[in-house]
Design a protein around this motif. Structure first.
Motif, mmCIF file in Angstrom:
data_model
loop_
_atom_site.group_PDB
_atom_site.id
_atom_site.type_symbol
_atom_site.label_atom_id
_atom_site.label_comp_id
_atom_site.label_asym_id
_atom_site.label_seq_id
_atom_site.Cartn_x
_atom_site.Cartn_y
_atom_site.Cartn_z
ATOM 1 N N SER A 241 38.074 -8.271 -10.137
ATOM 2 C CA SER A 241 38.364 -6.839 -9.947
ATOM 3 C C SER A 241 38.929 -6.216 -11.224
ATOM 4 N N ARG A 242 39.715 -6.983 -11.964
ATOM 5 C CA ARG A 242 40.289 -6.437 -13.215
ATOM 6 C C ARG A 242 39.220 -6.281 -14.293
ATOM 7 N N ILE A 243 38.265 -7.227 -14.348
ATOM 8 C CA ILE A 243 37.163 -7.118 -15.306
ATOM 9 C C ILE A 243 36.288 -5.911 -14.953
ATOM 10 N N GLN A 244 36.006 -5.742 -13.651
ATOM 11 C CA GLN A 244 35.183 -4.611 -13.217
ATOM 12 C C GLN A 244 35.850 -3.282 -13.518
ATOM 13 N N GLU A 245 37.173 -3.252 -13.378
ATOM 14 C CA GLU A 245 37.915 -2.019 -13.666
ATOM 15 C C GLU A 245 37.840 -1.676 -15.149
ATOM 16 N N ARG A 246 37.967 -2.698 -16.007
ATOM 17 C CA ARG A 246 37.922 -2.469 -17.466
ATOM 18 C C ARG A 246 36.494 -2.184 -17.941
ATOM 19 N N PHE A 247 35.509 -2.851 -17.310
ATOM 20 C CA PHE A 247 34.105 -2.709 -17.748
ATOM 21 C C PHE A 247 33.244 -2.246 -16.563
ATOM 22 N N PRO A 248 33.186 -0.951 -16.311
ATOM 23 C CA PRO A 248 32.473 -0.424 -15.126
ATOM 24 C C PRO A 248 30.987 -0.781 -15.099
ATOM 25 N N LYS A 249 30.391 -1.089 -16.247
ATOM 26 C CA LYS A 249 28.956 -1.418 -16.274
ATOM 27 C C LYS A 249 28.680 -2.867 -15.868
ATOM 28 N N ALA A 250 29.729 -3.660 -15.716
ATOM 29 C CA ALA A 250 29.546 -5.068 -15.340
ATOM 30 C C ALA A 250 29.008 -5.168 -13.924
ATOM 31 N N ARG A 251 28.125 -6.135 -13.699
ATOM 32 C CA ARG A 251 27.514 -6.337 -12.383
ATOM 33 C C ARG A 251 27.759 -7.766 -11.914
ATOM 34 N N ILE A 252 27.886 -7.933 -10.601
ATOM 35 C CA ILE A 252 27.966 -9.282 -10.039
ATOM 36 C C ILE A 252 26.591 -9.650 -9.474
ATOM 37 N N LEU A 253 26.366 -10.946 -9.292
ATOM 38 C CA LEU A 253 25.114 -11.415 -8.707
ATOM 39 C C LEU A 253 25.239 -11.338 -7.193
ATOM 40 N N ARG A 254 24.429 -10.459 -6.571
ATOM 41 C CA ARG A 254 24.533 -10.255 -5.133
ATOM 42 C C ARG A 254 23.821 -11.366 -4.358
ATOM 43 N N LYS A 255 23.932 -11.310 -3.043
ATOM 44 C CA LYS A 255 23.306 -12.331 -2.203
ATOM 45 C C LYS A 255 21.903 -11.919 -1.780
ATOM 46 N N GLY A 256 21.122 -12.914 -1.371
ATOM 47 C CA GLY A 256 19.808 -12.664 -0.786
ATOM 48 C C GLY A 256 18.837 -11.985 -1.723
ATOM 49 N N LYS A 257 18.009 -11.072 -1.158
ATOM 50 C CA LYS A 257 16.964 -10.404 -1.938
ATOM 51 C C LYS A 257 17.558 -9.534 -3.040
ATOM 52 N N ASP A 258 18.739 -8.961 -2.765
ATOM 53 C CA ASP A 258 19.407 -8.162 -3.805
ATOM 54 C C ASP A 258 19.721 -9.035 -5.016
ATOM 55 N N GLY A 259 20.148 -10.273 -4.747
ATOM 56 C CA GLY A 259 20.445 -11.214 -5.827
ATOM 57 C C GLY A 259 19.204 -11.581 -6.618
ATOM 58 N N ASN A 260 18.074 -11.732 -5.917
ATOM 59 C CA ASN A 260 16.813 -12.022 -6.615
ATOM 60 C C ASN A 260 16.436 -10.879 -7.554
ATOM 61 N N GLU A 261 16.694 -9.649 -7.093
ATOM 62 C CA GLU A 261 16.438 -8.473 -7.935
ATOM 63 C C GLU A 261 17.397 -8.469 -9.130
ATOM 64 N N ILE B 195 14.812 -29.192 -0.048
ATOM 65 C CA ILE B 195 16.170 -28.756 0.317
ATOM 66 C C ILE B 195 16.853 -28.317 -0.969
ATOM 67 N N ALA B 196 17.371 -27.096 -1.002
ATOM 68 C CA ALA B 196 17.946 -26.558 -2.241
ATOM 69 C C ALA B 196 19.105 -25.624 -1.929
ATOM 70 N N PRO B 197 19.941 -25.313 -2.942
ATOM 71 C CA PRO B 197 20.960 -24.269 -2.750
ATOM 72 C C PRO B 197 20.277 -22.962 -2.335
ATOM 73 N N LEU B 198 20.957 -22.140 -1.563
ATOM 74 C CA LEU B 198 20.349 -20.959 -0.951
ATOM 75 C C LEU B 198 19.608 -20.080 -1.945
ATOM 76 N N ARG B 199 20.264 -19.716 -3.031
ATOM 77 C CA ARG B 199 19.627 -18.789 -3.973
ATOM 78 C C ARG B 199 18.415 -19.433 -4.648
ATOM 79 N N VAL B 200 18.507 -20.740 -4.896
ATOM 80 C CA VAL B 200 17.392 -21.471 -5.509
ATOM 81 C C VAL B 200 16.227 -21.556 -4.527
ATOM 82 N N ALA B 201 16.553 -21.786 -3.253
ATOM 83 C CA ALA B 201 15.517 -21.847 -2.215
ATOM 84 C C ALA B 201 14.822 -20.498 -2.061
ATOM 85 N N ASP B 202 15.591 -19.442 -2.167
ATOM 86 C CA ASP B 202 15.068 -18.091 -1.932
ATOM 87 C C ASP B 202 14.281 -17.561 -3.127
ATOM 88 N N ASP B 203 14.679 -17.967 -4.331
ATOM 89 C CA ASP B 203 14.108 -17.337 -5.524
ATOM 90 C C ASP B 203 13.358 -18.297 -6.435
#
Length: 420
Positions: free
Chosen positions: A294-314, A17-25
């Motif tokens: 949103s303010r960080i993303q606006e100032r730094f367009p190259k910044a990325r967030i950690l997505r959910k599911g398989k996208d997050g694993n990538e 039993i693990a947190p979702l992202r840990v279980a998935d990846d």
């Protein structure tokens, strides 16, 4: 698990039993890393109910499920619970004895032969959190069959509002007695004692607000806090008050209509300086508020967030390959079990400050962990003269979030009363 299954024949069906992202990846990826474990088959019990049922029927050595689906799994099997060995990755996520996941697992606990709990933060808010976790290991043998008997034996009521106790205080020598009671089933290891980890340097970046921002902060702080000067501040209102003040310290705050009121860009400027000083190396940034994101993303367009599911694993893969220059993470979603230490990142920035010692420790351990080869800098952006200072001081004292929050808000009210 491999030894129990294939050498000792002491386990027949294993559940993790693990947190979702840990279980998935993480679990599947760890198996692939080690030559002597590559033969193990892992079945991920994730996704829709249909997909989960299919995964449960698959032939596998280890079945991995996210903690949110524990209740579903228990209802699915009922008295036919098949897992004789259960590993709870991040055991502290079962610290609430009233949660549905704890109650569900408690029902089927007698049908398990062996339970193993893993956690780096077993008692983030004090030893009161230990009872549910230890109960899942030994069914109440060491710390009592109920939370009430545990409290009566080791604690006395502290702060309360009527019949509701907000804080339990340990009796004299309780800590030693609790540790002695669980010593035969608990193994505690500090990474620095067993691993040759690179140095970790914590640094507070003091952010100065301009006169206009200072004036706005003080005005809003007074409007928030002074109505409470002659009333009790309880946990819920303390949390709301401190949340607003921490938002302001970061440069923006939600108004009554959930609109965003901008106050300053001082932290964005400080973050820009840190990113420039990183000389092209990846930077990890923790945020706590959506408007900060949103303010960080606006100032730094190259910044990325950690997505959910398989996208997050990538995203994890590309981050570890140094293909993401700035990774934006929320401590709640990235605080447990993720392996993000394989990039060349040496700089971790806390844009927003938080009260939770557990979230802080777990989040910082995403990069300062086994496999890290570089010295790590943990940098906290602290707006001078604001609630940021109180939150960081509480973490430095290793105080639990709720207690420190209450003390800080009350102290702030007293300070404003004297100045009013």
């Amino acid at each position: 698990m491999d030894l129990l299954l294939n050498d000792y024949f002491d386990a027949s069906k294993v559940l993790v039993i693990a947190p979702l992202r840990v279980a998935d990846d993480t679990w599947a990826r760890e198996v692939e890393k080690w030559d002597h474990l590559k033969h193990l088959k892992i079945s991920k019990v994730l996704g829709s109910a249909t997909t989960r049922r299919k995964a449960l029927k698959a032939e596998a050595d280890i079945y991995v499920i996210n903690r949110e689906n524990v209740e579903w799994l228990v209802s699915e099997y009922g008295s036919e619970w098949p897992f004789d060995t259960v590993v709870i990755d991040e055991l502290s996520s079962f610290k609430n004895h009233q949660s549905k996941r704890f109650r569900a697992l408690r029902r089927v606990r007698p049908m398990m032969k062996r339970v193993i709990g893993l956690t780096g933060t077993p008692a983030p808010n004090g030893l009161i959190d230990l009872w549910p976790q230890i109960y899942l290991l030994d069914q109440g043998e060491r710390l009592g069959k109920t939370i009430t008997s545990y409290r009566d034996r080791y604690f006395v009521p502290g702060e309360r509002d009527g019949y509701v106790v907000y804080k339990w205080k340990q009796k004299q020598e309780s800590e030693q007695r609790i540790y002695e009671a669980i010593s035969d089933i608990a193994v505690s290891m500090k990474a620095e004692d067993w691993l040759d980890l690179p140095e970790r340097i914590d640094h507070t970046v003091h952010v100065k607000l301009n006169d206009k921002a200072k004036e706005q902060y003080k005005k809003l702080e007074k409007e928030l806090l002074l109505p409470f000067q002659d009333a009790d501040v309880v946990a819920s209102t303390a949390a709301v008050l401190s949340n607003k003040l921490l938002q302001m310290a970061s440069g923006a705050v939600y108004d009554e209509e959930r609109g965003v009121k901008l106050i300053h860009d001082a932290k964005l400027d400080a973050l820009e300086d840190i990113i420039e000083a990183a000389n092209g190396k990846p930077v990890m940034v923790f945020y706590n508020f959506k408007h900060s994101l949103s303010r960080i993303q606006e100032r730094f367009p190259k910044a990325r967030i950690l997505r959910k599911g398989k996208d997050g694993n990538e995203d994890i893969r590309t981050w570890n390959n140094d293909e993401i220059p700035i990774l934006l993470l929320h401590p709640k979603s990235a605080g447990h079990g993720l392996n993000l230490q394989e990039s060349s990142c040496q700089t971790v920035v806390w844009y927003d400050q938080i009260w939770s010692l557990e979230e802080d420790q777990q989040a910082n351990a995403r990069v300062h962990r086994q496999g890290q080869k570089h010295r790590i800098f943990i940098m906290r952006l602290v707006a001078e003269g604001t609630m940021d200072e109180e939150a960081v001081a509480a973490l430095d004292r290793k105080a639990s979030g709720q207690d420190a929050l209450m003390v800080a808000v009350k102290a702030r009210i007293e300070k404003l009363k004297k100045g009013a």
